[in-house]
Every structure is written in structure tokens, then in C-alpha cells.
Design a protein around this motif. Sequence first.
Motif, PDB file in Angstrom:
ATOM      1  N   THR A 128      29.254  32.551  30.667  1.00  0.00           N
ATOM      2  CA  THR A 128      27.989  31.846  30.471  1.00  0.00           C
ATOM      3  C   THR A 128      27.039  32.217  31.599  1.00  0.00           C
ATOM      4  OG1 THR A 128      29.115  29.994  29.402  1.00  0.00           O
ATOM      5  CG2 THR A 128      26.890  29.597  30.244  1.00  0.00           C
ATOM      6  N   PHE A 129      25.925  32.844  31.236  1.00  0.00           N
ATOM      7  CA  PHE A 129      24.912  33.235  32.209  1.00  0.00           C
ATOM      8  C   PHE A 129      23.743  32.257  32.170  1.00  0.00           C
ATOM      9  CE2 PHE A 129      26.500  37.753  31.799  1.00  0.00           C
ATOM     10  CZ  PHE A 129      26.879  37.877  33.123  1.00  0.00           C
ATOM     11  N   GLN A 245      21.948  35.723  26.911  1.00  0.00           N
ATOM     12  CA  GLN A 245      22.732  35.237  25.764  1.00  0.00           C
ATOM     13  C   GLN A 245      24.070  35.966  25.632  1.00  0.00           C
ATOM     14  OE1 GLN A 245      19.219  35.842  25.453  1.00  0.00           O
ATOM     15  NE2 GLN A 245      19.157  33.642  25.893  1.00  0.00           N
ATOM     16  N   THR A 246      24.310  36.975  26.440  1.00  0.00           N
ATOM     17  CA  THR A 246      25.564  37.736  26.361  1.00  0.00           C
ATOM     18  C   THR A 246      26.751  36.828  26.656  1.00  0.00           C
ATOM     19  OG1 THR A 246      24.479  39.799  26.995  1.00  0.00           O
ATOM     20  CG2 THR A 246      26.861  39.659  27.353  1.00  0.00           C
ATOM     21  N   LYS A 247      27.789  36.931  25.833  1.00  0.00           N
ATOM     22  CA  LYS A 247      28.998  36.115  26.018  1.00  0.00           C
ATOM     23  C   LYS A 247      30.205  36.952  26.450  1.00  0.00           C
ATOM     24  CE  LYS A 247      27.479  32.031  25.255  1.00  0.00           C
ATOM     25  NZ  LYS A 247      27.477  31.069  26.389  1.00  0.00           N
ATOM     26  N   ASP A 248      30.246  38.205  26.048  1.00  0.00           N
ATOM     27  CA  ASP A 248      31.375  39.068  26.396  1.00  0.00           C
ATOM     28  C   ASP A 248      30.840  40.304  27.115  1.00  0.00           C
ATOM     29  OD1 ASP A 248      33.089  37.316  25.000  1.00  0.00           O
ATOM     30  OD2 ASP A 248      32.647  38.344  23.117  1.00  0.00           O
ATOM     31  N   VAL A 249      31.328  40.532  28.317  1.00  0.00           N
ATOM     32  CA  VAL A 249      30.831  41.630  29.154  1.00  0.00           C
ATOM     33  C   VAL A 249      31.931  42.656  29.360  1.00  0.00           C
ATOM     34  CG1 VAL A 249      29.934  42.276  31.426  1.00  0.00           C
ATOM     35  CG2 VAL A 249      29.177  40.149  30.345  1.00  0.00           C
ATOM     36  N   LEU A 250      31.622  43.912  29.013  1.00  0.00           N
ATOM     37  CA  LEU A 250      32.506  45.034  29.318  1.00  0.00           C
ATOM     38  C   LEU A 250      32.047  45.655  30.632  1.00  0.00           C
ATOM     39  CD1 LEU A 250      34.656  47.229  28.640  1.00  0.00           C
ATOM     40  CD2 LEU A 250      32.832  48.456  27.429  1.00  0.00           C
ATOM     41  N   ILE A 251      32.961  45.775  31.580  1.00  0.00           N
ATOM     42  CA  ILE A 251      32.661  46.399  32.872  1.00  0.00           C
ATOM     43  C   ILE A 251      33.425  47.721  32.944  1.00  0.00           C
ATOM     44  CG2 ILE A 251      32.756  46.175  35.387  1.00  0.00           C
ATOM     45  CD1 ILE A 251      32.881  43.134  34.978  1.00  0.00           C
ATOM     46  N   GLU A 252      32.714  48.808  33.207  1.00  0.00           N
ATOM     47  CA  GLU A 252      33.378  50.105  33.388  1.00  0.00           C
ATOM     48  C   GLU A 252      32.904  50.713  34.705  1.00  0.00           C
ATOM     49  OE1 GLU A 252      31.284  52.769  33.310  1.00  0.00           O
ATOM     50  OE2 GLU A 252      29.575  52.131  32.086  1.00  0.00           O
ATOM     51  N   CYS A 253      33.851  51.280  35.435  1.00  0.00           N
ATOM     52  CA  CYS A 253      33.557  51.924  36.712  1.00  0.00           C
ATOM     53  C   CYS A 253      34.078  53.354  36.663  1.00  0.00           C
ATOM     54  CB  CYS A 253      34.215  51.181  37.875  1.00  0.00           C
ATOM     55  SG  CYS A 253      33.722  49.457  38.024  1.00  0.00           S
ATOM     56  N   THR A 254      33.175  54.312  36.672  1.00  0.00           N
ATOM     57  CA  THR A 254      33.585  55.719  36.734  1.00  0.00           C
ATOM     58  C   THR A 254      33.565  56.139  38.196  1.00  0.00           C
ATOM     59  OG1 THR A 254      31.303  56.456  36.430  1.00  0.00           O
ATOM     60  CG2 THR A 254      32.662  56.220  34.458  1.00  0.00           C
ATOM     61  N   MET A 271      34.936  37.598  41.081  1.00  0.00           N
ATOM     62  CA  MET A 271      33.782  36.791  41.450  1.00  0.00           C
ATOM     63  C   MET A 271      33.188  36.053  40.249  1.00  0.00           C
ATOM     64  SD  MET A 271      33.541  37.055  44.681  1.00  0.00           S
ATOM     65  CE  MET A 271      35.337  37.188  44.648  1.00  0.00           C
ATOM     66  N   PHE A 272      33.124  36.719  39.089  1.00  0.00           N
ATOM     67  CA  PHE A 272      32.381  36.141  37.968  1.00  0.00           C
ATOM     68  C   PHE A 272      33.261  35.625  36.840  1.00  0.00           C
ATOM     69  CE2 PHE A 272      29.136  38.264  40.302  1.00  0.00           C
ATOM     70  CZ  PHE A 272      28.015  37.451  40.128  1.00  0.00           C
ATOM     71  N   SER A 273      34.578  35.755  36.964  1.00  0.00           N
ATOM     72  CA  SER A 273      35.453  35.137  35.953  1.00  0.00           C
ATOM     73  C   SER A 273      35.430  33.613  36.059  1.00  0.00           C
ATOM     74  CB  SER A 273      36.889  35.654  36.105  1.00  0.00           C
ATOM     75  OG  SER A 273      37.384  35.400  37.401  1.00  0.00           O
ATOM     76  N   GLU A 274      34.882  33.070  37.144  1.00  0.00           N
ATOM     77  CA  GLU A 274      34.780  31.605  37.245  1.00  0.00           C
ATOM     78  C   GLU A 274      33.758  31.040  36.265  1.00  0.00           C
ATOM     79  OE1 GLU A 274      31.791  30.239  40.662  1.00  0.00           O
ATOM     80  OE2 GLU A 274      33.469  31.363  41.505  1.00  0.00           O
ATOM     81  N   TYR A 275      32.901  31.883  35.709  1.00  0.00           N
ATOM     82  CA  TYR A 275      31.932  31.435  34.713  1.00  0.00           C
ATOM     83  C   TYR A 275      32.437  31.655  33.286  1.00  0.00           C
ATOM     84  CZ  TYR A 275      28.701  31.524  38.680  1.00  0.00           C
ATOM     85  OH  TYR A 275      28.090  31.309  39.897  1.00  0.00           O
ATOM     86  N   CYS A 276      33.672  32.161  33.123  1.00  0.00           N
ATOM     87  CA  CYS A 276      34.209  32.399  31.788  1.00  0.00           C
ATOM     88  C   CYS A 276      34.716  31.092  31.169  1.00  0.00           C
ATOM     89  CB  CYS A 276      35.356  33.415  31.847  1.00  0.00           C
ATOM     90  SG  CYS A 276      34.805  35.082  32.244  1.00  0.00           S
ATOM     91  N   GLU A 277      34.849  31.124  29.851  1.00  0.00           N
ATOM     92  CA  GLU A 277      35.353  29.943  29.139  1.00  0.00           C
ATOM     93  C   GLU A 277      36.734  29.550  29.656  1.00  0.00           C
ATOM     94  OE1 GLU A 277      36.149  28.552  24.516  1.00  0.00           O
ATOM     95  OE2 GLU A 277      35.088  30.428  24.953  1.00  0.00           O
TER      96      GLU A 277
END
Length: 592
Positions: A128-129, A245-254, A271-277
Motif C-alpha cells: 500500500t503506497f 494505486q500499484t499493489k504488486d511490485v516487481l523488483i529486478e536488479c541487474t 525496508m518496504f515489506s512492512e507496507y505489504c498486506e
Amino acid sequence: MPTVNVGRDRLYEALQQHYSEEEFDELCFDFGIELDDVTTEKAIIRKEKHLQEDTLEDEEIIYKIEVPANRYDLLCLEGLARALRIFTGKQGSPTFSLSSSAIQKMYVQPETALIRPYVVCAILRGITFNQARYNSFIDLQDRLHQNLCRKRTLVAIGTHDLGTLEGPFTYEALPPSEIKFVPLKQRMEFTAEELMDFYKSDLKLKKYLHIIESSPVFPVLYDSKRTVLSLPPIINGAHSAITLQTKDVLIECTATDLTKAKIVLNTLVTMFSEYCEKKFEVEPVEVISSDGNATIYPDLHVRSLEVDLAYINGYIGVSLQSKQVIDLLNRMQLPSEATIGSNGKSKIKALIPPTRSDVLHPCDVVEDVAIAYGYNNILKTLPRSLTQGKQQPLNHFSDLLRSEIAMAGFTEVLTWILGSEAENFWLLNRKHKEHTGVIVGNPRGSDFERVRASLLPGLLKTMGHNKDSPRPVKLFEVSDVVLLDNTKDVGAANERHLAALYCNTTSGFEVIHGLVDRIMEVVGISNAAVGDTKGYYIAPSNEPEFFKGRQANIILNGSCIGSFGIIHPQVLANFDILDPCSVVELNIEPFL
């Protein structure tokens, strides 16, 4: 040290307590960070634009907080507030876990080995952002890019709205003409070639173009419908841009460095999984390499490190019991337990979470114990032994030698220890000696690709840039050079050299010869006959940087320690020097 800007009111809300400025400054000191400045967002902008307007009362107060360079978990408000809450006992250390849902896959194509061979991924589900969280999420990526990622050269982060994409995903490397997509904040489609030209005028992105623009292939990520996710390390695609409004975030690190990529990914998700459901739960992604090996990311396992209790007490200078040390480490996000070693001594087993990539050695655990205990609480004691510091003999001798040469009328210069291959070898006609030089890996430019093996290039460059100075010009330098040495564990060794230059309308060979004799006189070394193994003498030499027949080797106790002579006209032309020069360079370490 990195500085993190956080809003005071939002920080206090996250800390679940309000502080006065003095109280918060003291809390920062106790935790090992520093409140560097108190300002406002508009005041920062006014300062950048050199405006003199007064601060308005309704402007948000900004705290600028300095944090240690290796504490990547403190680079955002979320990590900073969490660390301070744990430190003050308001909460315990969180436990991070991977979800057991169906795993998305990322397939890596073999061509990526030519440009950026690694990719790691993770998904934040049900996040939730709001505007503040979104801004913090973007700011953390920027700080990681500037810090650990070394301006995107080692790691580049891409974040995407997973709801707009469809897996599985592929990580490829293609010719730039074959890559077409609409980049972030644009409406028009570009090829990767066109983007390189387009972003050359962009103040933010143009500094990253050099990372890939000379490569025949560019890295690119696609979903199953061939929608471009990103062109790392330059720009993401507009199609998968994150919104509030984004609910699911894909993070990729090359990346070019897999270890740093894993640290960056762990930092973002912890850091930001604390805002997850489901708080502190992360959905993994399976990365399948070109050889078929599959790896699950992120790696959130907890490492353990055992440290002797006596080691902790001895280094800090305190007498703490196991329970006290455990309580202190718990405040520093290092849950611990007491154990007994095989030798019967008390040990502390520290559990290191994925947020603490800075803990690598028992001394890091000792440092955290000392911070939590409080440096001001450690009793001051006199050292058990008294020592008197003094210069190393080589440095003391170098200073004495500098004084003598300065009294002979020479001016000291200090030149760069790094230089180009041309300066070190070709411009001196020393092409046959290239194998003696130390090469710098990944130099910032051609001017810093070699560690100097001689002081002559620096003196000649200085002379070339000061050719209008009144004659005669007499320069010298006493500094280290670096030569390859297979007997050393690092493969190279420093040597302290002396070099001097005389430039006039005539060569001044006799002046340099006289300086050599003067150096030997003040050092206390007598002249010897040719072939003697005691004392010094000069013998004919054949060095390419000197005139033939106008040069000599300096022989000390039977070994050659240097040479002097008149510089060859071609070398003078290479360094843009108009008048003749004579130089001497010798190794001064044998004098000791």
C-alpha cells in the motif's frame, strides 16, 4: 558519510514519540549517527538558488541525518525509524519470510554475459503506497544507486507494476537497433540507439550512458508478451511504471557484481515489506541462468556469528556478563544467545538478519555492543604500556635528503602516482619495459590506467607545463614508485625513488652529475674504482630516454641503483619541452 533527509513530523510519528531537537540529537549520538542539520525543503531549494527569503512557519521541518556508509538499511525513513524503535525498546527485530505462493520465473539468456551477467528479482505483494511512502521508495533507490551501486555501474534497480505485466520474464542482451519501447515519462517509442542520443541532453540520465553505449549489445528485460520492462542501467519502460494505486511490485536488479545485487535487493524488500498486506513477507522469484541452474531470490536467511565473550570485553574495556551483551545486541537488531565453546569459554552467538550486510567479522559485533553500551559509559583507563612514536627510518631519511637537495637550489614538486601507459612508457621510449608496470583495473580514464614505475614522467610533465618559467629550472621529487614483484603477496612492491631535473639553454649534465656526487657525500658514501663492491662509481649505460654517450648508471656496492643523463630530443618533444634537460633518478632505499 551519506546524508538522509527525512521529515521531522513523519519521523516522530514513525518513532511513536515526539522529541525536542536536543533530545533527538542525543538519541542520534547514542545510536552512532549524527543530526547534521535542521532545515526545510524550500530552504534547501532557496539555498541552491541563492535566494534570501525568510523561512515560513508552515514549512515542513527536514532533518538531515548522517549515517554510516555501510549501513544501507538506514538510507530511508523506514529503516531509520525501525532501527531507532528497536534501539529504544519500542519493538523487537522483525522476522522476514518468503511466501509459498506460485513462483514467477526469470530466464537469463547467455548473451547477457557480454554486458551485465547477473539479475536478481523479488515481488512485494499487496503493498500500500501513499505519496510519502512512494517518495521514500524512489529516494531509497536513488541513494543505493549513488552509494552501493557505484552510480549504476555495479547494480541497476528496476521497479515495476506487476499488474501490468505477465510472466515468465526474460533477461536478454540484444543489438540496440532491435530494442524498441516507450521509456518512462515519454509517449513516443524509441529504439535503444535513439535513446542514447535523446538522453545526451538529459541532466540526470546522461551520466549513465557511458556504461553501455560502446557495447555491441544492450541489456533488456521482457515479459512473456515481449513488453519491455527496462533498459538497464538507463531507464524503465513506461508500460510498467509504478503509481500510488500499484499493489504488486516487481523488483529486478541487474548487475556486474552478484553480491552487491543481492544486498541491494534485500535492502529494498526488507525496508518496504512492512507496507505489504502480509507484513515482512516477500514473494520470491526463480532466476534460471543460461546453463539451466535455478536460484531463488531474495536470500533472506539469517546468518550466525560466534564471538568470545572475553574478546568483546577485552576490546571494549568493560566486564559485561553474557545476558548484558545479549540485551545490548538485541537493541542493535542482532538477536543473540549465550553458548559455550569447545574450549569451555563463554561465547555469544549473534544472529545476523538480511538487513545487516555490514556485519562481516567479530569486530563488527564488538562495535555494536560498544554503541549500545554507550562510548561515554566506558571508563577511561591508562594504557598498560607507554610507547613513543617516531618516523619510519625511510621517511626520516627522505626528509633529510629533501632538505639537502633544496639547499642545492632545487624546487620540490609532488606529482600523481597514477598516469597513462603512454606517459610511463611510450613517451619515454621505454616500450620494452611495459611488463614492469602495475595496471589499474577499471580505471576512470586513460590518464589513470597505470601506477607509475618511474618519477621521470611527472617531472617532465611538470616541466612541459612550465616551459615559460625563467631559466634555469631545477626540480626534484622524493616519492614512491610501484614495481611488479612476484615475491610479495600482492604481486607488487613500493620503492622510494629520488628524481631531479635541470633545464636550461644548455643541457647542464655537469649540474646533475654534481648533484649525484653531493648526495653521495652527505650520505657518507665514498667514490670507488670501477668494479669495486664497496662505495659508488658511474658506468656507461644505454637507456632509451637518454642521449647515447651522454648517460651513466650509478653503481652502489656493486649494484645499479639508478641512472642519469641528457634527455633524448624525441622524449623532450613528446612532453612539449623546448630546451635541453638533464635528469637523474635513483632508488634511495639501498642507502639504508
